[in-house]
Design an enzyme around this catalytic site. Structure first.
Site, PDB file in Angstrom:
ATOM      1  N   ARG A 553      57.280  15.735 -51.974  1.00 48.42           N
ATOM      2  CA  ARG A 553      58.232  14.653 -51.763  1.00 48.42           C
ATOM      3  C   ARG A 553      57.492  13.319 -51.760  1.00 48.42           C
ATOM      4  NH1 ARG A 553      61.678  16.072 -46.496  1.00 48.42           N
ATOM      5  NH2 ARG A 553      62.588  14.031 -46.973  1.00 48.42           N
ATOM      6  N   HIS A 554      58.215  12.267 -52.002  1.00 42.38           N
ATOM      7  CA  HIS A 554      57.648  10.924 -51.881  1.00 42.38           C
ATOM      8  C   HIS A 554      57.134  10.706 -50.458  1.00 42.38           C
ATOM      9  CE1 HIS A 554      61.254   9.888 -49.601  1.00 42.38           C
ATOM     10  NE2 HIS A 554      61.930  10.547 -50.527  1.00 42.38           N
ATOM     11  N   ASN A 560      64.012   6.972 -44.505  1.00 42.80           N
ATOM     12  CA  ASN A 560      63.664   8.174 -43.738  1.00 42.80           C
ATOM     13  C   ASN A 560      63.514   7.827 -42.268  1.00 42.80           C
ATOM     14  OD1 ASN A 560      61.594   9.364 -46.430  1.00 42.80           O
ATOM     15  ND2 ASN A 560      63.613  10.088 -45.854  1.00 42.80           N
ATOM     16  N   ARG A 605      60.676   4.745 -54.335  1.00 36.83           N
ATOM     17  CA  ARG A 605      59.847   5.424 -53.346  1.00 36.83           C
ATOM     18  C   ARG A 605      58.970   6.506 -53.978  1.00 36.83           C
ATOM     19  NH1 ARG A 605      65.239   6.485 -52.313  1.00 36.83           N
ATOM     20  NH2 ARG A 605      65.985   8.648 -52.135  1.00 36.83           N
ATOM     21  N   GLU A 626      67.146  11.920 -56.326  1.00 38.01           N
ATOM     22  CA  GLU A 626      67.745  12.634 -55.207  1.00 38.01           C
ATOM     23  C   GLU A 626      69.217  12.913 -55.463  1.00 38.01           C
ATOM     24  OE1 GLU A 626      67.716  14.720 -53.049  1.00 38.01           O
ATOM     25  OE2 GLU A 626      66.830  13.832 -51.246  1.00 38.01           O
ATOM     26  N   HIS A 692      62.287  14.343 -54.621  1.00 38.52           N
ATOM     27  CA  HIS A 692      63.087  14.231 -53.399  1.00 38.52           C
ATOM     28  C   HIS A 692      63.441  15.629 -52.885  1.00 38.52           C
ATOM     29  CE1 HIS A 692      63.619   9.973 -54.549  1.00 38.52           C
ATOM     30  NE2 HIS A 692      63.657  10.474 -55.769  1.00 38.52           N
TER      31      HIS A 692
END
Length: 740
Positions: A553-554, A560, A605, A626, A692
């Site tokens: 994931r980023h 977040n 991101r 995402e 994502h």
């Protein structure tokens, strides 16, 4: 002609009018920019200098959206064109102004917009006009506005091309204190929550024969369902699951399994007996709605019951897969809705590996698929002590026994299809016309057969496969002498070669020297339909070249931290630190793999997370974005629960199929990821995917052979790298956690 749609506002609902204005001209002039002006809330002025510019949505389409309060009685507006590069006066559309009265577009006001642009007033530009009006709740607007304000800062990735390679560190990306990996990479390895099947013998993952176990049930006791669809190869199964797994190699242990009786094979969770049901159909979580035509009506509805009576070949899928399934069900012959892929080929040609891989792919797409391995049936019925003489073409007892277990496997597969199965993979040598004719006769009127013949002429590949066979096959588990096992298997192979007859009948696909992914060819005969076409396309792009795929994931984003979904936020401080650690990890891990590439989504991101990585091509994929949260984008789950309780509960009940309003479901994500997956299979070099959570869950489920129903719950934590190693022995997994 222009079009318009409107819904009357209702102040009792507290809704706002969301107005979308669009103008389209296929012969667009780039020097003229469409604008809008008029009464409040657009500009509150009929002065052209105060008009609002429309945004370009595509090469020929321009759009402007705005909100009108529900108590706003009248809205007047007009379109105008402003020159982009000179001081020429703007051009106002011909005719009267357009009006919304009481939230409704007046008749005729969706007419085309005409502009006189010539000096002699004879040159006229015509734009098609599209006007849509909808009611939007206040909390949707508040959430969108809040997300906009929190991400108001300009994009930090604007100007980065979709495909790029930076050969030197970017300015400001130097490692700071605490951003380096001080230990060897192995020190960052953490246990995977569910281990992918590594170097397991692929035939052991096939369907456990119900006809040989004296049950009418297709159960989860074998690795094909118990491993990938239960927990037996996930490293966290109970003792009873391990007992069940032992049945695969020793059917005599079946009677000692707790809770077993002769009528019902145990599953991972207790299943009550059903007197009226001949064979209990165990759903793996890939059930789908059934298409039902209402009595006396011309409309269709969906019934989500998942019992065997409702499974009529409809996959749990979205988009093209679902559309094709409906077309096949409504327009095609009955047997065409059930497909049997019958493997053909000499031993050690990769048939079982191909069958297992194809099964995994079709399950991931949402097709109810099972792998039936005749060798597994033979071992369960006759034991594992057959020598090469058993496989001689002039051994009538051996031929009769082998045909018998093949017929048992075929009968089980057809019975399963009649209970709702869609695609059966029939895995055996099937090396003679007489055997294939027997199978076609059994399938007549019940399912469509496509023969899949694997041909390999590379002596090195064959030798490697033979060695793997001796190491992994239960046929040689009790042979202590490796060389003796090699000799026996080569004699078995020679016996098959003497009677081998290539496929020339029926529908077939021939894979010739495709193992390396370089060269080779595929021959196709009499293949048609959506699903057979997808299968051929998948097979064209697969190979056995070992290479790692790194999923991550980023780095942590500001959304977040806030607990907000969607958006296009930049990285937090922790996320920026992870991006530097990731760059060092990639450099150490792939230092000898300069042909590797970095794939990201188009959201900043992921691009920012990849930015410190140097020396590798970077490719942005829109398909890796995402899951689209629609009107919930930018909201927290608590806000959704409070303001949209019905949506919250719907998502909670079925996260796989739940589609956000104006957004996506997990099934939608799988559909858009198929091109990514095919390209991953085609690649021969390592790939690093920075994406994502929902996307990586779906991709990981393919490699781990996890059921669709589990995808929304797969653990993919931040700041963790999942290494998927693909090769001739299957798929293996390792996880690295670089930060807490």
């Amino acid at each position: 002609m222009g079009t318009g749609a409107s819904k009357n506002s209702d102040s009792s609902h507290g809704g706002q009018l969301y107005v979308s204005l669009k103008m389209e001209n296929l012969n667009v002039r780039g020097d003229l920019i469409p604008h809008v002006y008029g009464s409040l809330p657009i500009t509150g002025s009929w002065e052209p200098t105060e008009s609002l510019s429309m945004a370009r949505e595509s090469a020929s389409m321009w759009v402007l959206s705005f909100i009108v309060p529900p108590n706003h009685e009248t809205l007047d507006f007009k379109f105008l064109l402003k020159p982009k590069y000179n001081a020429r006066p703007c051009m106002v559309e011909e005719g009267p102004s357009r009006q919304f009265i009481g939230g409704a577009l007046q008749e005729g006001d969706a007419r085309p917009a005409l502009f006189n642009v010539g000096l002699d007033e004879e040159e006229v530009l015509e734009y098609r006009v599209f006007i849509e009006v909808d009611i939007v709740s206040p909390f949707d607007l508040a959430a969108s506005w809040r997300a906009y304000l929190e991400n108001l800062q300009p994009s930090r990735v604007r100007g980065i091309p979709d495909v790029s390679i930076n050969v030197a560190p970017e300015t400001g990306m130097e490692n700071s204190s605490g951003s380096t990996l001080e230990l060897d990479l192995e020190h960052y390895v953490v246990p995977a929550p569910s281990s992918i099947a590594g170097a397991l013998y692929a035939a052991n993952l096939a369907e456990t024969p119900r006809s040989l176990l004296g049950t009418g049930d297709f159960s989860k006791i074998d690795a094909s369902t118990g491993g990938s669809y239960g927990t037996s190869r996930a490293g966290d199964c109970s003792n009873s699951c391990k007992d069940m797994d032992a049945v695969v190699s020793d059917p005599c242990k079946l009677l000692s399994v707790p809770g077993f009786d002769s009528k019902s094979v145990g599953t991972f969770s207790p299943v009550p007996k059903q007197e009226s049901q001949k064979g209990l159909f165990v759903d793996r979580g890939v059930g789908s709605p059934r298409l039902i035509k209402s009595a006396g009506a011309g409309i269709f509805t969906f019934d989500r019951k998942l019992d065997c009576e409702t499974k009529k070949g409809m996959p749990a899928a979205a988009g093209a897969v679902a559309a094709a399934a409906i077309a096949d069900q409504m327009l095609g012959p009955k047997e065409d809705s059930r497909l049997a892929i019958v493997l053909v080929g000499l031993p050690a040609r990769g048939k079982t590996f191909t069958a297992a891989k194809l099964t995994r792919y079709l399950r991931w797409l949402g097709h109810e698929t099972k792998h039936f391995n005749v060798g597994k049936y033979r071992r369960l019925k006759l034991g594992t002590n057959q020598t090469a003489d058993f496989f001689r073409g002039d051994n009538p007892e051996g031929m009769e026994a082998r045909n018998e277990v093949a017929a048992l496997a075929m009968d089980d597969m057809i019975s399963w299809m009649q209970e709702g199965g869609q695609v059966g993979i029939f895995d055996a040598t099937n090396s003679t016309k007489s055997r294939r004719n027997m199978l076609m006769k059994m399938a007549e009127g019940k399912c469509k057969i496509i023969f899949l013949e694997t041909i390999c002429n590379d002596a090195h590949v064959i030798e490697r496969n033979i060695r793997l066979k001796i190491q992994q096959s239960p046929d040689y588990a009790e042979e202590p002498d490796f060389e003796a096992g090699m000799q026996d298997f080569k004699e078995r192979l020679a016996n098959y070669e003497k009677v081998y007859e290539p496929v020339e009948e029926g529908s077939y696909v021939k894979m010739i020297d495709m193992a390396s992914g370089q060269g080779g060819q595929i021959q196709v005969n009499n293949i048609g339909g959506y699903l057979p076409g997808r299968i051929v396309f998948f097979l064209v792009n697969t190979h056995l070249t070992p290479r790692p795929i790194l999923l991550t994931r980023h780095g942590e984003s500001r959304d977040n931290v806030r607990g907000r979904i969607g958006g296009d936020a930049v990285l937090s401080e922790a996320g920026e630190l992870y991006s530097k650690k990731l760059a060092e990890f990639v450099e150490k891990k792939l230092k000898s793999e300069r042909t590797a590439s970095i794939w990201t989504s188009t959201l900043q991101r992921t691009i920012l997370t990849a930015s410190p990585i140097v020396g590798f091509p970077k490719i942005q994929w829109r398909a890796l974005e995402e899951i689209n949260a629609g009107v919930c984008d930018g909201m927290t789950y608590e806000e959704i629960k409070k303001n949209m309780p019905e949506e919250y509960e719907s998502r909670k009940k079925d996260k796989l199929r739940y589609r956000y309003p104006r957004g996506e479901s997990y099934l939608d994500v799988i559909q858009r990821l198929e091109p990514v997956l095919i390209e991953l299979e085609r690649q021969r070099a390592p790939v690093v995917i920075i994406s994502h959570q929902a996307v990586l869950r779906a991709l990981y489920a393919y490699f781990a052979d996890r059921p669709l129903q589990e995808i929304p719950h797969i653990e993919v934590p931040l700041h963790t790298i999942i290494e998927i190693q693909m090769g001739v022995t299957g798929v293996q997994e390792k996880r690295y956690k670089l930060m807490d």
